[in-house]
Design a protein around this motif. Sequence first.
Motif, PDB file in Angstrom:
ATOM      1  N   SER A  20       0.835  -1.207   0.000  1.00  0.00           N
ATOM      2  CA  SER A  20       0.000   0.000   0.000  1.00  0.00           C
ATOM      3  C   SER A  20       0.871   1.261   0.000  1.00  0.00           C
ATOM      4  O   SER A  20       0.587   2.223  -0.716  1.00  0.00           O
ATOM      5  N   LEU A  21       1.920   1.247   0.810  1.00  0.00           N
ATOM      6  CA  LEU A  21       2.824   2.415   0.831  1.00  0.00           C
ATOM      7  C   LEU A  21       3.453   2.625  -0.542  1.00  0.00           C
ATOM      8  O   LEU A  21       3.564   3.756  -1.035  1.00  0.00           O
ATOM      9  N   ASP A  22       3.849   1.538  -1.182  1.00  0.00           N
ATOM     10  CA  ASP A  22       4.495   1.632  -2.499  1.00  0.00           C
ATOM     11  C   ASP A  22       3.524   2.156  -3.563  1.00  0.00           C
ATOM     12  O   ASP A  22       3.881   2.997  -4.390  1.00  0.00           O
ATOM     13  N   TRP A  23       2.312   1.652  -3.554  1.00  0.00           N
ATOM     14  CA  TRP A  23       1.335   2.108  -4.544  1.00  0.00           C
ATOM     15  C   TRP A  23       0.938   3.560  -4.286  1.00  0.00           C
ATOM     16  O   TRP A  23       0.708   4.335  -5.217  1.00  0.00           O
ATOM     17  N   TYR A  24       0.863   3.918  -3.006  1.00  0.00           N
ATOM     18  CA  TYR A  24       0.547   5.310  -2.670  1.00  0.00           C
ATOM     19  C   TYR A  24       1.651   6.237  -3.187  1.00  0.00           C
ATOM     20  O   TYR A  24       1.374   7.277  -3.794  1.00  0.00           O
ATOM     21  N   GLU A  25       2.880   5.842  -2.973  1.00  0.00           N
ATOM     22  CA  GLU A  25       4.006   6.665  -3.451  1.00  0.00           C
ATOM     23  C   GLU A  25       3.970   6.779  -4.978  1.00  0.00           C
ATOM     24  O   GLU A  25       4.181   7.855  -5.546  1.00  0.00           O
ATOM     25  N   ARG A  26       3.678   5.666  -5.639  1.00  0.00           N
ATOM     26  CA  ARG A  26       3.569   5.669  -7.103  1.00  0.00           C
ATOM     27  C   ARG A  26       2.494   6.669  -7.568  1.00  0.00           C
ATOM     28  O   ARG A  26       2.695   7.415  -8.519  1.00  0.00           O
ATOM     29  N   ASP A  27       1.360   6.698  -6.865  1.00  0.00           N
ATOM     30  CA  ASP A  27       0.229   7.520  -7.311  1.00  0.00           C
ATOM     31  C   ASP A  27       0.311   8.970  -6.857  1.00  0.00           C
ATOM     32  O   ASP A  27      -0.201   9.860  -7.537  1.00  0.00           O
ATOM     33  N   PHE A  28       0.902   9.226  -5.689  1.00  0.00           N
ATOM     34  CA  PHE A  28       0.870  10.584  -5.138  1.00  0.00           C
ATOM     35  C   PHE A  28       2.258  11.188  -4.915  1.00  0.00           C
ATOM     36  O   PHE A  28       2.368  12.339  -4.481  1.00  0.00           O
TER      37      PHE A  28
END
Lengths: 184, 184
Positions: free
Chosen positions: A23-31
Amino acid sequence: MKLKKPILGVDMDDVLADSYQQSLDWYERDFGIKYTKEELEGQYLGDVIAEDQIDIINSYFFTEGFFRTIKPIDGAIEGMRLLQEEYDVFIVTAAQQFPQCLTEKNEWLDEYMPFIDWQHRIFCGHKYFLDAKYLIDDHAYNFEYFKGSPILFSAPHNAGETRFFRVNNWEETLTYLNVTSKII
Amino acid sequence: MKLKKPILGVDMDDVLADSYQQSLDWYERDFGIKYTKEELEGQYLGDVIAEDQIDIINSYFFTEGFFRTIKPIDGAIEGMRLLQEEYDVFIVTAAQQFPQCLTEKNEWLDEYMPFIDWQHRIFCGHKYFLDAKYLIDDHAYNFEYFKGSPILFSAPHNAGETRFFRVNNWEETLTYLNVTSKII
């Protein structure tokens, strides 16, 4: 008939698979904002981000590929191998809430833990039906009706939980379950 | 904490979903030969067909659509509704052996038994982890380590099984579990 080994239930997300980090990785990717687990101790990612981002991170759990591409937690693969020698190990993971993850979790296990055969994979919701000597899980609510011995596996979101015996990583898990000597 | 209702486990294939009939129907479609359940009492379809057809009928279980299009067993839908009033009903079904059926079984339940929420669906292999008061199942091997009361649901292949308490249909199941009065 009597079983030869005691049953040990092991949760998947945040015990075997590093779902929190995903989740942290996908959040960083998106935001473009990077959070670490250490920063988020005692919280979920959803507790600290902007309100209008919450729907997006909740949608990750329903997104194709999310569960399939999670990285294993350090020590989990070897740990599970060792536990199997002494225990009748079942993976017990909530899955039907996010229907696409049924197949993805099964494929993930085929990839990383093929030695856990299909007969020892339990995809479920509630876990209080489980008759096991131990259950390793990151969610305290799974222990509320559990008759065996709970083992709370540390994750950022459960840092404040004090009701149950805690292990911080796979090394501590193996020590507690008396299988450490085999890897020294 | 204590649960409010006793846990009741219910198998899916040949208890809720008429999987045996689905095999007969697909066999008839492919080979033009019609068998009935009555003719096959005490046997599996594989026991009576030509040897070179066996691989084909075994492949049905791995074929897309097989599990999704099975018809419900007579009385199963209403029976499950009634059981839910008195019991904490969990569906407990072997699934990971045929990976494509994970999604199909979940969709089947969404269609026919949406009142069984995702928290009460257990997709698994072995069933001896189940701590339930009752388990309704057509396979005697699922009762061998079961600590609760077994209820063998009649199917052609288990006609010769005499070790466990048997019900022949959903009406008998409800009578045994004391919920019949509600449908009279």
